[in-house]
Design an enzyme around this catalytic site. Structure first.
Site, mmCIF file in Angstrom:
data_model
loop_
_atom_site.group_PDB
_atom_site.id
_atom_site.type_symbol
_atom_site.label_atom_id
_atom_site.label_comp_id
_atom_site.label_asym_id
_atom_site.label_seq_id
_atom_site.Cartn_x
_atom_site.Cartn_y
_atom_site.Cartn_z
ATOM 1 N N ASP A 67 39.804 39.055 48.169
ATOM 2 C CA ASP A 67 40.586 38.110 47.378
ATOM 3 C C ASP A 67 41.981 38.636 47.048
ATOM 4 O OD1 ASP A 67 39.663 40.105 45.693
ATOM 5 O OD2 ASP A 67 38.403 38.784 44.488
ATOM 6 N N ASP A 136 30.588 37.623 34.349
ATOM 7 C CA ASP A 136 29.878 36.342 34.449
ATOM 8 C C ASP A 136 29.076 36.244 35.756
ATOM 9 O OD1 ASP A 136 31.875 35.998 36.323
ATOM 10 O OD2 ASP A 136 32.911 34.371 35.267
ATOM 11 N N HIS A 138 30.213 36.901 38.838
ATOM 12 C CA HIS A 138 30.923 36.434 40.034
ATOM 13 C C HIS A 138 31.116 37.546 41.064
ATOM 14 C CE1 HIS A 138 34.853 37.550 37.848
ATOM 15 N NE2 HIS A 138 34.915 38.236 38.965
ATOM 16 N N GLU A 143 33.738 32.046 40.744
ATOM 17 C CA GLU A 143 33.339 31.884 39.350
ATOM 18 C C GLU A 143 32.130 30.960 39.224
ATOM 19 O OE1 GLU A 143 34.516 33.862 37.374
ATOM 20 O OE2 GLU A 143 36.694 33.927 37.243
HETATM 21 C C1 GLP Z 1 37.718 40.759 39.717
HETATM 22 C C2 GLP Z 1 37.572 40.889 41.229
HETATM 23 C C3 GLP Z 1 36.137 41.186 41.620
HETATM 24 C C4 GLP Z 1 35.622 42.356 40.801
HETATM 25 C C5 GLP Z 1 35.668 42.016 39.336
HETATM 26 C C6 GLP Z 1 35.137 43.126 38.442
HETATM 27 O O1 GLP Z 1 37.318 39.528 39.275
HETATM 28 N N1 GLP Z 1 38.002 39.694 41.902
HETATM 29 O O2 GLP Z 1 36.076 41.459 43.016
HETATM 30 O O3 GLP Z 1 34.312 42.667 41.206
HETATM 31 O O4 GLP Z 1 37.026 41.780 38.988
HETATM 32 O O5 GLP Z 1 36.107 44.087 38.256
HETATM 33 P P1 GLP Z 1 35.861 45.532 37.633
HETATM 34 O O6 GLP Z 1 35.273 46.331 38.757
HETATM 35 O O7 GLP Z 1 37.214 46.031 37.267
HETATM 36 O O8 GLP Z 1 34.943 45.370 36.507
#
Ligand code: GLP
Length: 263
Positions: A67, A136, A138, A143
């Site tokens: 992404d 959440d 995702h 989402e």
């Molecule tokens: C964002 C990214 C996800 C990631 C999530 C959690 O939403 N698009 O790919 O898994 O954050 O991030 P973190 O690893 O910093 O908790």
């Protein structure tokens, strides 16, 4: 689904890096799907170390990122482009032409997304997709409510995700509200999936994804339908799993079997 519960963040990172290294060594032209966020940072650090100290070779590897924020310049310090170069790409020998990250600046977004999917197919499909998880539940930026058959597209971030990501931008107002993300359907077509989760804040999302019903409200729960998933967590992220002891027992048995078989 294999659930590996590790002692802490470092062990989680080392375990994930070993899985990726094994994949790259067994197929040097591996197509890797990559994730951003704070969770895979240790894994990337370990991969860079393995490249430098153990000759882990990425020269024939191709990568596709999950992404990217919409309308955030790739040179922005918080873009996922910047993240990937700073934390992985600058430290290994990937060829620049083998790197693909969604283009958040694309004029024709729909056209870009279709093309991104086509490029993944042309590369032979994703061999291994690395994933983090949002609070959440995702994956990517899929989402709650994202179709479990969704493809790469523009997606609106949930309020909770904007709040969570504000820590990187300093101010909530600076966080982009939209992102281009691979869909759940795109992710599910990867041959192998590796999901990482660390910390108490992810415990509920991990429990719902692994042991809850499969639902578009928790897009990581779709992984239950995939034939080859490895979840690597630390103890805190695994703390709400009902069958925690069973997963630990399975891994211990596998270790014993491998030792006996001399694998
Ligand atoms: C964002 C990214 C996800 C990631 C999530 C959690 O939403 N698009 O790919 O898994 O954050 O991030 P973190 O690893 O910093 O908790």
């Amino acid at each position: 689904m294999r659930v590996i519960i590790t002692k802490d963040y470092n062990q989680m990172s080392r375990t994930a890096a070993l899985i990726i290294a094994k994949q790259v060594r067994s197929k040097p032209s591996t197509v890797l799907g990559l994730a951003t966020g704070s969770t895979p940072l240790g894994t990337y650090k370990e991969l860079v170390r393995m490249h430098k100290k153990e000759r882990l070779d990425f020269s024939n590897v191709r990568t596709f990122n999950l992404d990217e924020y919409f309308r955030l310049d790739p040179s922005h310090p918080q873009s996922y482009h910047t993240f990937m170069f700073e934390n992985l790409f600058n430290g290994i020998n990937l060829k620049p032409e083998n790197i693909s990250i969604p283009d958040g600046m694309a004029e024709n977004v729909e056209g870009f997304c279709t093309e991104y999917e086509r490029r993944i197919k042309l590369a032979g499909g994703l061999d291994l997709q690395l994933l983090g998880i949002g609070r959440d539940g995702h994956v990517g930026f899929n989402e709650p409510g994202s179709s479990l058959g969704s493809r790469t597209r523009l997606k609106t971030l949930a309020e909770e995700t904007v709040r969570d990501n504000a820590r990187f931008f300093g101010d909530k107002k600076e966080v982009p509200r939209l992102a281009i993300t691979m869909g759940v359907g795109t992710i599910m077509e990867a041959r192998k999936l590796v999901l990482l989760a660390s910390g108490q804040g992810k415990a509920n999302a991990v429990m719902k994804s692994i042991e809850g019903p499969v639902t578009a409200q928790v897009t990581a729960s779709a992984l239950q339908l995939h034939p080859s998933v490895t979840v690597v967590t630390d103890q805190k992220a695994a703390s709400m799993l009902r069958h925690r002891r069973y997963y630990l027992y399975v891994e211990k048995m596998a270790e014993e079997y491998e030792a006996e078989a001399g694998i």
